[in-house]
Design a protein around this motif. Structure first.
Motif, PDB file in Angstrom:
ATOM      1  N   GLU A 160       0.925  -1.202   0.003  1.00  0.00           N
ATOM      2  CA  GLU A 160      -0.077  -0.017  -0.050  1.00  0.00           C
ATOM      3  C   GLU A 160       1.119   1.333  -0.247  1.00  0.00           C
ATOM      4  N   SER A 161       1.977   1.067  -0.279  1.00  0.00           N
ATOM      5  CA  SER A 161       2.874   2.223  -0.152  1.00  0.00           C
ATOM      6  C   SER A 161       3.411   2.865  -1.371  1.00  0.00           C
ATOM      7  N   GLU A 162       3.883   4.081  -1.454  1.00  0.00           N
ATOM      8  CA  GLU A 162       4.306   4.818  -2.835  1.00  0.00           C
ATOM      9  C   GLU A 162       5.699   3.955  -3.137  1.00  0.00           C
ATOM     10  N   ASP A 163       6.461   3.495  -2.410  1.00  0.00           N
ATOM     11  CA  ASP A 163       7.394   2.485  -2.751  1.00  0.00           C
ATOM     12  C   ASP A 163       7.141   1.436  -3.614  1.00  0.00           C
ATOM     13  N   PHE A 164       5.826   0.693  -3.345  1.00  0.00           N
ATOM     14  CA  PHE A 164       5.456  -0.306  -4.136  1.00  0.00           C
ATOM     15  C   PHE A 164       5.138  -0.048  -5.671  1.00  0.00           C
ATOM     16  N   GLN A 165       4.713   1.317  -5.748  1.00  0.00           N
ATOM     17  CA  GLN A 165       4.370   1.977  -7.071  1.00  0.00           C
ATOM     18  C   GLN A 165       5.492   2.181  -7.617  1.00  0.00           C
ATOM     19  N   GLU A 166       6.482   2.655  -7.003  1.00  0.00           N
ATOM     20  CA  GLU A 166       7.898   2.985  -7.779  1.00  0.00           C
ATOM     21  C   GLU A 166       8.292   1.642  -8.102  1.00  0.00           C
ATOM     22  N   TRP A 167       8.434   0.751  -7.431  1.00  0.00           N
ATOM     23  CA  TRP A 167       8.748  -0.876  -7.884  1.00  0.00           C
ATOM     24  C   TRP A 167       8.131  -1.066  -9.066  1.00  0.00           C
ATOM     25  N   ARG A 168       6.733  -0.800  -9.288  1.00  0.00           N
ATOM     26  CA  ARG A 168       6.143  -1.448 -10.189  1.00  0.00           C
ATOM     27  C   ARG A 168       6.435  -0.412 -11.304  1.00  0.00           C
ATOM     28  N   ARG A 169       6.627   0.599 -11.434  1.00  0.00           N
ATOM     29  CA  ARG A 169       7.027   1.568 -12.371  1.00  0.00           C
ATOM     30  C   ARG A 169       8.223   1.173 -12.861  1.00  0.00           C
ATOM     31  N   LEU A 170       9.124   0.791 -12.018  1.00  0.00           N
ATOM     32  CA  LEU A 170      10.642   0.571 -12.430  1.00  0.00           C
ATOM     33  C   LEU A 170      10.573  -0.881 -13.447  1.00  0.00           C
ATOM     34  N   VAL A 171       9.736  -1.778 -12.905  1.00  0.00           N
ATOM     35  CA  VAL A 171      10.006  -3.234 -13.741  1.00  0.00           C
ATOM     36  C   VAL A 171       8.684  -3.633 -14.214  1.00  0.00           C
ATOM     37  N   GLY A 172       7.616  -3.131 -14.022  1.00  0.00           N
ATOM     38  CA  GLY A 172       6.356  -3.543 -14.536  1.00  0.00           C
ATOM     39  C   GLY A 172       6.218  -3.650 -15.972  1.00  0.00           C
ATOM     40  N   SER A 173       6.791  -2.837 -16.720  1.00  0.00           N
ATOM     41  CA  SER A 173       6.839  -2.982 -18.277  1.00  0.00           C
ATOM     42  C   SER A 173       7.559  -4.106 -18.769  1.00  0.00           C
ATOM     43  N   PHE A 174       8.503  -4.796 -17.975  1.00  0.00           N
ATOM     44  CA  PHE A 174       9.086  -5.930 -18.274  1.00  0.00           C
ATOM     45  C   PHE A 174       8.501  -7.247 -18.080  1.00  0.00           C
ATOM     46  N   PHE A 175       7.267  -7.185 -17.261  1.00  0.00           N
ATOM     47  CA  PHE A 175       6.504  -8.560 -16.988  1.00  0.00           C
ATOM     48  C   PHE A 175       5.940  -8.797 -18.410  1.00  0.00           C
ATOM     49  N   LYS A 176       6.270 -10.204 -18.576  1.00  0.00           N
ATOM     50  CA  LYS A 176       5.367 -10.838 -19.657  1.00  0.00           C
ATOM     51  C   LYS A 176       4.075 -11.389 -19.161  1.00  0.00           C
ATOM     52  N   THR A 177       4.006 -11.681 -18.016  1.00  0.00           N
ATOM     53  CA  THR A 177       2.835 -12.183 -17.447  1.00  0.00           C
ATOM     54  C   THR A 177       2.739 -11.516 -15.815  1.00  0.00           C
ATOM     55  N   PRO A 178       1.663 -11.151 -15.129  1.00  0.00           N
ATOM     56  CA  PRO A 178       1.655 -10.993 -13.823  1.00  0.00           C
ATOM     57  C   PRO A 178       2.440 -12.051 -12.902  1.00  0.00           C
ATOM     58  N   PRO A 179       3.361 -11.370 -12.023  1.00  0.00           N
ATOM     59  CA  PRO A 179       4.066 -12.397 -11.115  1.00  0.00           C
ATOM     60  C   PRO A 179       3.095 -13.160 -10.359  1.00  0.00           C
ATOM     61  N   THR A 180       3.523 -14.285  -9.981  1.00  0.00           N
ATOM     62  CA  THR A 180       2.950 -15.329  -9.047  1.00  0.00           C
ATOM     63  C   THR A 180       3.630 -14.930  -7.470  1.00  0.00           C
ATOM     64  N   VAL A 181       2.860 -14.611  -6.751  1.00  0.00           N
ATOM     65  CA  VAL A 181       3.503 -14.461  -5.463  1.00  0.00           C
ATOM     66  C   VAL A 181       2.887 -15.544  -4.390  1.00  0.00           C
ATOM     67  N   THR A 182       4.037 -16.014  -3.604  1.00  0.00           N
ATOM     68  CA  THR A 182       3.727 -17.079  -2.626  1.00  0.00           C
ATOM     69  C   THR A 182       4.336 -16.569  -1.355  1.00  0.00           C
ATOM     70  N   HIS A 183       3.822 -16.917  -0.072  1.00  0.00           N
ATOM     71  CA  HIS A 183       4.810 -16.804   0.939  1.00  0.00           C
ATOM     72  C   HIS A 183       5.093 -18.075   1.741  1.00  0.00           C
ATOM     73  N   ALA A 184       6.146 -18.223   2.265  1.00  0.00           N
ATOM     74  CA  ALA A 184       6.799 -19.490   2.924  1.00  0.00           C
ATOM     75  C   ALA A 184       7.491 -19.194   4.134  1.00  0.00           C
ATOM     76  N   GLU A 185       7.588 -20.103   5.053  1.00  0.00           N
ATOM     77  CA  GLU A 185       8.349 -20.038   6.063  1.00  0.00           C
ATOM     78  C   GLU A 185       9.363 -21.404   6.272  1.00  0.00           C
ATOM     79  N   VAL A 186      10.199 -21.112   7.145  1.00  0.00           N
ATOM     80  CA  VAL A 186      11.331 -22.171   7.230  1.00  0.00           C
ATOM     81  C   VAL A 186      10.542 -23.196   7.894  1.00  0.00           C
ATOM     82  N   ALA A 187      10.617 -24.444   7.532  1.00  0.00           N
ATOM     83  CA  ALA A 187      10.063 -25.765   8.025  1.00  0.00           C
ATOM     84  C   ALA A 187      11.258 -26.595   8.810  1.00  0.00           C
ATOM     85  N   VAL A 188      12.603 -26.691   8.199  1.00  0.00           N
ATOM     86  CA  VAL A 188      13.614 -27.257   8.479  1.00  0.00           C
ATOM     87  C   VAL A 188      14.725 -26.600   8.150  1.00  0.00           C
ATOM     88  N   GLY A 189      15.662 -26.430   9.270  1.00  0.00           N
ATOM     89  CA  GLY A 189      17.011 -25.750   8.948  1.00  0.00           C
ATOM     90  C   GLY A 189      17.034 -24.327   9.842  1.00  0.00           C
TER      91      GLY A 189
END
Length: 97
Positions: A68-97
């Protein structure tokens, strides 16, 4: 601690420009609340496929505070035009290690 893993496929021949845009955006992530590490991985077998790995304290730090930040908007401005398809985002936590 959670890891955001964004699978990103970019337009052919745009790797150097995309990587430069991500390099410019790293400080935007690192100054965000809860962010402590950013890495961009390029898939060896598929040059246009990347994984952006970002370490956050919580999912909310990523999905609410950063997204929800302006920095996210800037991130998308910097790289969004290079995306062939929208990114797929997941979150993970360490299970072992």
């Amino acid at each position: 601690m959670v890891f955001e893993m964004a699978q990103i496929e970019i337009l052919p021949g745009k790797g150097a420009e995309f990587e430069a845009g991500v390099a410019q955006a790293v400080p935007l992530f690192l100054r965000a609340k809860g962010c402590s590490e950013v890495k961009l991985l390029r898939t060896i077998e598929h040059a246009e496929r990347y994984t952006l790995m970002v370490r956050w304290d919580t999912v909310a730090d990523h999905m609410v505070t950063f997204r929800e930040s302006e920095d996210f908007q800037e991130w998308r401005r910097l790289v969004g035009s290079f995306f062939k398809t929208p990114p797929t985002v997941t979150h993970a936590e360490v299970a072992v290690g």
